[in-house]
Design a protein around this motif. Structure first.
Motif, PDB file in Angstrom:
ATOM      1  N   VAL A 149      -4.614 -13.029  -0.601  1.00 53.04           N
ATOM      2  CA  VAL A 149      -4.044 -11.725  -0.945  1.00 53.04           C
ATOM      3  C   VAL A 149      -3.663 -11.758  -2.421  1.00 53.04           C
ATOM      4  N   GLN A 150      -4.138 -10.780  -3.152  1.00 50.88           N
ATOM      5  CA  GLN A 150      -3.807 -10.679  -4.575  1.00 50.88           C
ATOM      6  C   GLN A 150      -2.954  -9.442  -4.819  1.00 50.88           C
ATOM      7  N   LEU A 151      -1.926  -9.608  -5.652  1.00 53.62           N
ATOM      8  CA  LEU A 151      -1.114  -8.480  -6.105  1.00 53.62           C
ATOM      9  C   LEU A 151      -1.322  -8.337  -7.609  1.00 53.62           C
ATOM     10  N   PRO A 152      -2.308  -7.557  -8.016  1.00 56.06           N
ATOM     11  CA  PRO A 152      -2.613  -7.464  -9.445  1.00 56.06           C
ATOM     12  C   PRO A 152      -1.510  -6.805 -10.259  1.00 56.06           C
ATOM     13  N   VAL A 211      -3.605 -17.294   1.781  1.00 56.63           N
ATOM     14  CA  VAL A 211      -3.129 -17.230   3.162  1.00 56.63           C
ATOM     15  C   VAL A 211      -4.185 -16.530   4.008  1.00 56.63           C
ATOM     16  N   PRO A 212      -4.331 -16.915   5.279  1.00 52.61           N
ATOM     17  CA  PRO A 212      -5.311 -16.240   6.138  1.00 52.61           C
ATOM     18  C   PRO A 212      -4.844 -14.838   6.501  1.00 52.61           C
ATOM     19  N   VAL A 213      -5.779 -13.916   6.545  1.00 50.21           N
ATOM     20  CA  VAL A 213      -5.471 -12.524   6.871  1.00 50.21           C
ATOM     21  C   VAL A 213      -6.396 -12.075   7.996  1.00 50.21           C
ATOM     22  N   LYS A 214      -5.814 -11.479   9.033  1.00 52.33           N
ATOM     23  CA  LYS A 214      -6.581 -10.962  10.164  1.00 52.33           C
ATOM     24  C   LYS A 214      -6.544  -9.444  10.136  1.00 52.33           C
ATOM     25  N   ALA A 215      -7.701  -8.826  10.287  1.00 53.89           N
ATOM     26  CA  ALA A 215      -7.769  -7.367  10.261  1.00 53.89           C
ATOM     27  C   ALA A 215      -6.881  -6.774  11.353  1.00 53.89           C
ATOM     28  N   GLY A 216      -6.057  -5.809  10.980  1.00 52.78           N
ATOM     29  CA  GLY A 216      -5.171  -5.147  11.927  1.00 52.78           C
ATOM     30  C   GLY A 216      -3.878  -5.888  12.197  1.00 52.78           C
ATOM     31  N   ALA A 217      -3.705  -7.067  11.601  1.00 52.28           N
ATOM     32  CA  ALA A 217      -2.502  -7.871  11.834  1.00 52.28           C
ATOM     33  C   ALA A 217      -1.471  -7.623  10.728  1.00 52.28           C
ATOM     34  N   ALA A 218      -0.253  -8.058  10.997  1.00 47.30           N
ATOM     35  CA  ALA A 218       0.848  -7.847  10.056  1.00 47.30           C
ATOM     36  C   ALA A 218       0.745  -8.788   8.861  1.00 47.30           C
ATOM     37  N   VAL A 219       1.056  -8.254   7.702  1.00 46.06           N
ATOM     38  CA  VAL A 219       1.218  -9.037   6.477  1.00 46.06           C
ATOM     39  C   VAL A 219       2.526  -8.580   5.838  1.00 46.06           C
ATOM     40  N   ASP A 220       3.473  -9.486   5.727  1.00 46.41           N
ATOM     41  CA  ASP A 220       4.769  -9.154   5.134  1.00 46.41           C
ATOM     42  C   ASP A 220       4.812  -9.666   3.698  1.00 46.41           C
ATOM     43  N   ILE A 221       5.114  -8.769   2.781  1.00 40.02           N
ATOM     44  CA  ILE A 221       5.129  -9.100   1.354  1.00 40.02           C
ATOM     45  C   ILE A 221       6.525  -8.809   0.814  1.00 40.02           C
ATOM     46  N   THR A 222       7.207  -9.845   0.357  1.00 31.36           N
ATOM     47  CA  THR A 222       8.561  -9.704  -0.173  1.00 31.36           C
ATOM     48  C   THR A 222       8.546  -9.778  -1.691  1.00 31.36           C
ATOM     49  N   LEU A 249      10.431  -1.549 -10.585  1.00 35.35           N
ATOM     50  CA  LEU A 249      10.455  -2.646  -9.620  1.00 35.35           C
ATOM     51  C   LEU A 249       9.559  -2.287  -8.440  1.00 35.35           C
ATOM     52  N   GLY A 250       8.967  -3.309  -7.837  1.00 38.03           N
ATOM     53  CA  GLY A 250       8.181  -3.093  -6.634  1.00 38.03           C
ATOM     54  C   GLY A 250       6.717  -3.451  -6.814  1.00 38.03           C
ATOM     55  N   ILE A 251       5.949  -3.280  -5.732  1.00 38.56           N
ATOM     56  CA  ILE A 251       4.492  -3.442  -5.776  1.00 38.56           C
ATOM     57  C   ILE A 251       3.927  -2.134  -6.308  1.00 38.56           C
ATOM     58  N   THR A 252       3.405  -2.159  -7.516  1.00 35.89           N
ATOM     59  CA  THR A 252       3.044  -0.905  -8.183  1.00 35.89           C
ATOM     60  C   THR A 252       1.598  -0.482  -7.965  1.00 35.89           C
ATOM     61  N   SER A 253       0.782  -1.339  -7.360  1.00 34.83           N
ATOM     62  CA  SER A 253      -0.554  -0.926  -6.917  1.00 34.83           C
ATOM     63  C   SER A 253      -0.893  -1.715  -5.657  1.00 34.83           C
ATOM     64  N   ALA A 254      -1.811  -1.203  -4.866  1.00 34.36           N
ATOM     65  CA  ALA A 254      -2.092  -1.777  -3.550  1.00 34.36           C
ATOM     66  C   ALA A 254      -2.589  -3.224  -3.651  1.00 34.36           C
ATOM     67  N   PRO A 255      -2.127  -4.092  -2.753  1.00 36.47           N
ATOM     68  CA  PRO A 255      -2.645  -5.469  -2.708  1.00 36.47           C
ATOM     69  C   PRO A 255      -4.137  -5.479  -2.377  1.00 36.47           C
ATOM     70  N   ILE A 256      -4.782  -6.566  -2.759  1.00 38.56           N
ATOM     71  CA  ILE A 256      -6.218  -6.736  -2.508  1.00 38.56           C
ATOM     72  C   ILE A 256      -6.414  -7.952  -1.609  1.00 38.56           C
ATOM     73  N   VAL A 257      -7.195  -7.788  -0.536  1.00 35.12           N
ATOM     74  CA  VAL A 257      -7.523  -8.895   0.369  1.00 35.12           C
ATOM     75  C   VAL A 257      -8.915  -9.403   0.018  1.00 35.12           C
ATOM     76  N   TYR A 258      -9.005 -10.719  -0.222  1.00 38.14           N
ATOM     77  CA  TYR A 258     -10.292 -11.335  -0.553  1.00 38.14           C
ATOM     78  C   TYR A 258     -10.783 -12.184   0.611  1.00 38.14           C
ATOM     79  N   ALA A 259     -12.073 -12.060   0.918  1.00 35.58           N
ATOM     80  CA  ALA A 259     -12.681 -12.861   1.979  1.00 35.58           C
ATOM     81  C   ALA A 259     -13.157 -14.191   1.407  1.00 35.58           C
TER      82      ALA A 259
END
Length: 231
Positions: free
Chosen positions: A137-140, A167-178, A221-231
């Motif tokens: 997961v990338q937060l640019p 980190v592993p990411v599963k489609a439709g599963a929860a991802v918590d970003i603090t 402050l905050g996540i200012t653009s959507a995270p990116i999931v890389y396969a």
């Protein structure tokens, strides 16, 4: 010798009812607090971020205009410090004033100071659902001190380029970003009109001329653009 005293008066608007609010202030033993013209019992309930900043309970408030008055002793050595209204509510900035609004329960990607949390200096966890599977997961773009990503029982920490957590990411599963915040908007010189200064000190809070702005000068402050999931 008779001591001088000073009275600080704060008037604010609440657009929602607020229960269990607290007032945080320094030197409570030398202060007398009135809420809407009625004395507040100075029974300490704890502290706010620092043991020197005590908290006292305020009466429940209904939607409308309210006034907090604080009378304290004043000498040549007195430094009048900030006070804080704490509780489960949001704040919207309208011109020169903050208005108490409903608590913030959801956020969009973007600056959270524009979404009801202008003076919040803590951490925020975004409870997300992954649209696709991947292994990183990338937060640019984010504003904060660091980020923690929790997915499928694994944790990654982001604090430098390329701002990516393996980190592993599963489609439709929860991802918590603090996002770990900072104290600039609750303790910093928020009326200093020169945000590019590399050094801050006592004079940063006593600005005048072009260095002073009556409008709040807040840091995003905050996540200012959507995270990116890389396969």
């Amino acid at each position: 010798m008779e001591l001088a005293s000073v009275c600080l008066r704060f008037r604010f608007e609440a657009r929602v009812d607020v229960a269990d609010a607290q007032l945080a202030l320094e030197n409570p033993e030398e202060s007398q607090v009135m809420f809407d013209g009625r004395p507040v019992a100075m029974n300490l309930t704890g502290h706010f971020t620092d043991k020197a900043i005590a908290t006292v309970a305020l009466p429940d408030m209904v939607a409308g205009t309210h006034t907090i008055e604080i009378q304290l002793s004043f000498t040549k050595k007195t430094s009048i410090e900030w006070v804080y209204l704490l509780g489960d509510f949001g704040v919207t900035i309208e011109g020169l004033h903050g208005v108490v609004t409903a608590p913030v329960r959801t956020l969009s990607f973007g600056d959270w100071t524009l979404q009801g949390l202008p003076f919040y200096g803590g951490n925020v966890t975004y409870h997300c659902t992954a649209p696709v599977a991947g292994d990183a997961v990338q937060l640019p773009h984010f504003k904060g001190t660091a980020v923690k990503v929790c997915s499928q029982g694994q944790v990654g920490v982001i604090y430098r380029a390329p701002y990516q957590a393996e980190v592993p990411v599963k489609a439709g599963a929860a991802v918590d970003i603090t996002v770990f915040g900072h104290r600039a908007n609750c303790f910093g010189p928020i009326h200093l009109a020169e945000p590019g200064l590399v050094w801050l000190g006592p004079d940063s809070y006593r600005t005048k001329g072009t260095f002073f702005s009556p409008e709040f000068q807040l840091r995003p402050l905050g996540i200012t653009s959507a995270p990116i999931v890389y396969a």
